[in-house]
Write a protein that holds these residues in place. Sequence first.
Motif, mmCIF file in Angstrom:
data_model
loop_
_atom_site.group_PDB
_atom_site.id
_atom_site.type_symbol
_atom_site.label_atom_id
_atom_site.label_comp_id
_atom_site.label_asym_id
_atom_site.label_seq_id
_atom_site.Cartn_x
_atom_site.Cartn_y
_atom_site.Cartn_z
ATOM 1 N N ASP A 55 0.691 -1.233 0.141
ATOM 2 C CA ASP A 55 -0.062 -0.111 -0.002
ATOM 3 C C ASP A 55 0.825 1.403 0.080
ATOM 4 O O ASP A 55 0.384 2.416 0.175
ATOM 5 C CB ASP A 55 -1.015 -0.103 1.201
ATOM 6 N N GLN A 56 2.290 1.153 0.063
ATOM 7 C CA GLN A 56 3.029 2.252 -0.178
ATOM 8 C C GLN A 56 3.768 2.281 -1.485
ATOM 9 O O GLN A 56 3.956 3.101 -2.327
ATOM 10 C CB GLN A 56 3.999 2.418 0.933
ATOM 11 N N GLU A 57 4.492 1.060 -1.539
ATOM 12 C CA GLU A 57 5.357 0.838 -2.747
ATOM 13 C C GLU A 57 4.672 -0.183 -3.713
ATOM 14 O O GLU A 57 5.197 -0.148 -4.947
ATOM 15 C CB GLU A 57 6.558 0.476 -2.567
ATOM 16 N N ASN A 84 2.143 7.906 -6.864
ATOM 17 C CA ASN A 84 2.675 7.712 -5.758
ATOM 18 C C ASN A 84 3.492 6.351 -5.522
ATOM 19 O O ASN A 84 4.548 6.371 -5.111
ATOM 20 C CB ASN A 84 1.589 7.875 -4.572
ATOM 21 N N LEU A 105 7.132 5.924 -5.129
ATOM 22 C CA LEU A 105 8.039 5.462 -3.802
ATOM 23 C C LEU A 105 8.818 4.101 -4.203
ATOM 24 O O LEU A 105 9.787 3.898 -3.521
ATOM 25 C CB LEU A 105 6.871 5.198 -2.810
#
Length: 83
Positions: free
Chosen positions: A21-23, A51, A55
């Motif tokens: 959920d970030q990268e 995003n 990231l």
Amino acid sequence: MVGVPIVAASAGGIPSMVIDDQEALLYRPEDYKMAAYQIERILESNEIAANLAALAKNRALLRHDEQKILGKLMFIYEQVLRG
């Protein structure tokens, strides 16, 4: 490094390579509905896609920096040569 958003099965070594959920957007290998949902999230939101891609690219550049890798390799060679 290309810098594209990642959707991948949460299997093998993949969960240790990216932050969910970030990268990347991960899903359980047997959950094809979640895989489709994660792909839809990227397709429907340029912000999420950008995003994730940024990231992931930043992390890849940090982990695979040529100078850092060369420095570590040279250190190992020096240690081996010294015995």
